[in-house]
Design a protein around this motif. Structure first.
Motif, PDB file in Angstrom:
ATOM      1  N   GLY A  64       0.808  -1.463   0.043  1.00 55.40           N
ATOM      2  CA  GLY A  64       0.212  -0.069  -0.042  1.00 55.40           C
ATOM      3  C   GLY A  64       0.698   1.380  -0.013  1.00 55.40           C
ATOM      4  N   THR A  67       1.970   1.862  -3.306  1.00 52.36           N
ATOM      5  CA  THR A  67       0.882   2.275  -4.381  1.00 52.36           C
ATOM      6  C   THR A  67       0.786   3.711  -3.993  1.00 52.36           C
ATOM      7  OG1 THR A  67      -0.127   0.132  -4.364  1.00 52.36           O
ATOM      8  CG2 THR A  67      -1.313   1.902  -4.940  1.00 52.36           C
ATOM      9  N   ASP A  68       1.014   4.090  -2.819  1.00 54.36           N
ATOM     10  CA  ASP A  68       0.756   5.593  -2.711  1.00 54.36           C
ATOM     11  C   ASP A  68       2.208   6.477  -3.083  1.00 54.36           C
ATOM     12  OD1 ASP A  68      -1.855   5.431  -1.512  1.00 54.36           O
ATOM     13  OD2 ASP A  68      -1.077   5.093   0.446  1.00 54.36           O
ATOM     14  N   GLU A  72      -0.383   3.292  -9.017  1.00 54.63           N
ATOM     15  CA  GLU A  72      -0.904   2.019  -9.203  1.00 54.63           C
ATOM     16  C   GLU A  72      -0.512   1.328 -10.126  1.00 54.63           C
ATOM     17  OE1 GLU A  72      -2.383   5.093  -9.209  1.00 54.63           O
ATOM     18  OE2 GLU A  72      -3.748   5.204  -7.223  1.00 54.63           O
ATOM     19  N   VAL A 116      -4.438  -4.270  -4.651  1.00 51.09           N
ATOM     20  CA  VAL A 116      -4.153  -3.180  -3.991  1.00 51.09           C
ATOM     21  C   VAL A 116      -4.089  -2.078  -4.912  1.00 51.09           C
ATOM     22  CG1 VAL A 116      -2.479  -1.843  -2.744  1.00 51.09           C
ATOM     23  CG2 VAL A 116      -2.959  -3.972  -1.908  1.00 51.09           C
ATOM     24  N   GLY A 117      -3.317  -2.174  -6.180  1.00 49.84           N
ATOM     25  CA  GLY A 117      -3.210  -1.172  -7.097  1.00 49.84           C
ATOM     26  C   GLY A 117      -4.570  -0.900  -7.786  1.00 49.84           C
ATOM     27  N   ALA A 120      -6.966   0.991  -5.016  1.00 53.77           N
ATOM     28  CA  ALA A 120      -6.598   2.400  -5.014  1.00 53.77           C
ATOM     29  C   ALA A 120      -6.851   3.227  -6.304  1.00 53.77           C
ATOM     30  CB  ALA A 120      -5.019   2.462  -4.624  1.00 53.77           C
ATOM     31  N   GLY A 333      -4.168   4.004  -0.827  1.00 52.80           N
ATOM     32  CA  GLY A 333      -3.340   2.681  -1.063  1.00 52.80           C
ATOM     33  C   GLY A 333      -3.141   1.951   0.375  1.00 52.80           C
ATOM     34  N   ARG A 334      -2.633   2.760   1.185  1.00 50.47           N
ATOM     35  CA  ARG A 334      -2.480   2.116   2.649  1.00 50.47           C
ATOM     36  C   ARG A 334      -3.647   1.713   3.205  1.00 50.47           C
ATOM     37  NH1 ARG A 334       1.803   6.765   3.817  1.00 50.47           N
ATOM     38  NH2 ARG A 334       0.986   7.417   1.898  1.00 50.47           N
ATOM     39  N   SER A 337      -4.454  -1.482   1.754  1.00 46.18           N
ATOM     40  CA  SER A 337      -3.482  -2.512   2.044  1.00 46.18           C
ATOM     41  C   SER A 337      -3.917  -3.099   3.471  1.00 46.18           C
ATOM     42  CB  SER A 337      -2.369  -2.017   1.810  1.00 46.18           C
ATOM     43  OG  SER A 337      -1.648  -1.271   2.710  1.00 46.18           O
TER      44      SER A 337
END
Length: 383
Positions: A64, A67-68, A72, A116-117, A120, A333-334, A337
């Motif tokens: 996550g 990702t942030d 993504e 996750v991607g 987000a 993203g977090r 996650s």
């Protein structure tokens, strides 16, 4: 997401979700069938199911953060590549239990990065007043992939008790290559640099959200219940002499029913409210799962699987939409996650626990234990 570029983004995201879930939902039952071919003890099937989530449990929060920070698209490309590698590992080394475990671990890691991607990307691209509908449609696409995956089992020898697992591994490798290509063509909207860099206090902000522990616990029980149906419906089928084609049909019916409840999620939330909807669907899942453990005719089993799918389909998009509403863009993203961390913990603990039940009671006992966990989830949602 309604204009030309937004519509193209939505289509590619949905295609990516369909393919990622299709690979997962063909490989995991296929690994169960290969384990049965190798005479792996029934109690170890739960541990094999849990291996899907062991490494992702450790990597969920870092994924996550990645990702942030990095976007993504990059995370989704990495996930697609790992899922392709997992299918190749199962094809080449799946003749031994260690090879099966290794392939499932890599599959779980790649699946984590893809999901996750994707989540987000949906949270950052959809307008806040459309989160329930957007995540409903996203998880609808996931259910479509979950329906297509078991369909491959029917094509690979559905008339037999155990299908041709090598063909399933080979087909999944090809699907993984298409999944990787679809990720390469994604063009996601830019997030402000300040939001990408938001690190201080990020996780502390998330864990202080009111109601978060209960929401995460409900989510992890529901996703673990889906996992258990993937592993123990084939085992139940072999116990009762059902063909692989009929078991594949049951898995497909469950996924299609989840598609229906997810497609109309926005309207259901507007009609009933999130909490009431969560309680009702968790209770429906619990009753359906318990009834499946009974010796029933094929038509009754098919009806129960439909009810089970309707109930299990709601929990995931509801918690996604709630988290998206509650967190700013730089933390989404977090946030996703963190939800997946809870899910993966449930995927490790619950299948391992019910695997111990399987030693003495068989697959039917596993379904009863899972039904009890879903009943507890309904009670938690009500509070």
């Amino acid at each position: 997401m309604t204009g030309g570029p937004g519509r193209r983004l939505l289509v590619l995201l949905l295609v990516h979700s369909v393919l990622a879930q299709a690979i997962t939902f063909v490989l995991r039952p296929a690994v169960t069938y290969r384990a049965i071919e190798l005479d792996v003890p029934g109690g170890w099937l739960g541990a094999l199911a849990a291996s899907f989530a062991v490494v992702p449990l450790l990597l969920a929060v870092p994924s996550g953060q990645a990702t942030d920070r990095f976007g993504e698209r990059r995370v989704m490309i990495a996930g697609a590549l790992l899922m392709t590698v997992s299918a190749a590992v199962l094809l080449l080394a799946g003749s031994a239990p260690a090879g099966l475990a290794a392939g499932i671990v890599v599959l779980g890691t790649g699946h984590l990065l893809c999901v996750v991607g994707q989540q987000a990307a949906v949270a950052n691209a959809a307008p806040p007043d459309r989160f329930d509908t957007a995540f409903g449609h996203y998880t609808f696409a996931a259910s479509l992939g979950q329906a297509l995956g078991p369909g491959l089992i029917v094509l690979a020898g559905g008339g037999q008790a155990v299908p041709h697992t090598g063909a399933l591994f080979a087909a999944s490798t090809g699907i993984g290559l298409v999944l990787t290509l679809s990720a390469l063509f994604l063009r996601l909207p830019a997030v402000a640099a300040g939001a990408r860099e938001r690190e201080d206090g990020g996780m502390r902000t998330l864990v202080r959200l009111p109601g978060l522990p209960r929401a995460l616990l409900v989510s992890c029980i529901v996703i673990a219940a889906v996992d258990i149906t993937l592993v123990y419906l084939p085992a139940l089928g072999t116990d009762r002499g059902l063909t692989a084609g009929f078991v594949g049909l049951l898995l497909t019916l469950r996924a299609v029913a989840s598609m229906v409840s997810r497609f109309f999620l926005g309207k259901l939330v507007a009609l009933l409210g999130r909490r009431r909807l969560m309680v009702g669907t968790a209770a429906l899942s619990a009753v359906s799962m318990a009834a499946l453990a009974l010796p029933l005719p094929a038509a009754a089993m098919a009806c129960l699987v439909v009810f089970l799918g309707l109930g299990l389909g709601v929990g995931q998009p509801l918690t996604m939409a709630w988290l998206a509403h509650s967190t700013p863009p730089g933390l989404r993203g977090r946030a996703m996650s963190l939800r997946l961390t809870g899910n993966r913990l449930g995927q490790v603990v619950l299948p391992s626990a019910v695997g111990a039940v399987a030693v003495s009671t068989g697959a039917a006992g596993v379904l009863c234990a899972t039904a009890a966990a879903l009943a507890a989830a309904a009670a938690l949602a009500g509070r």
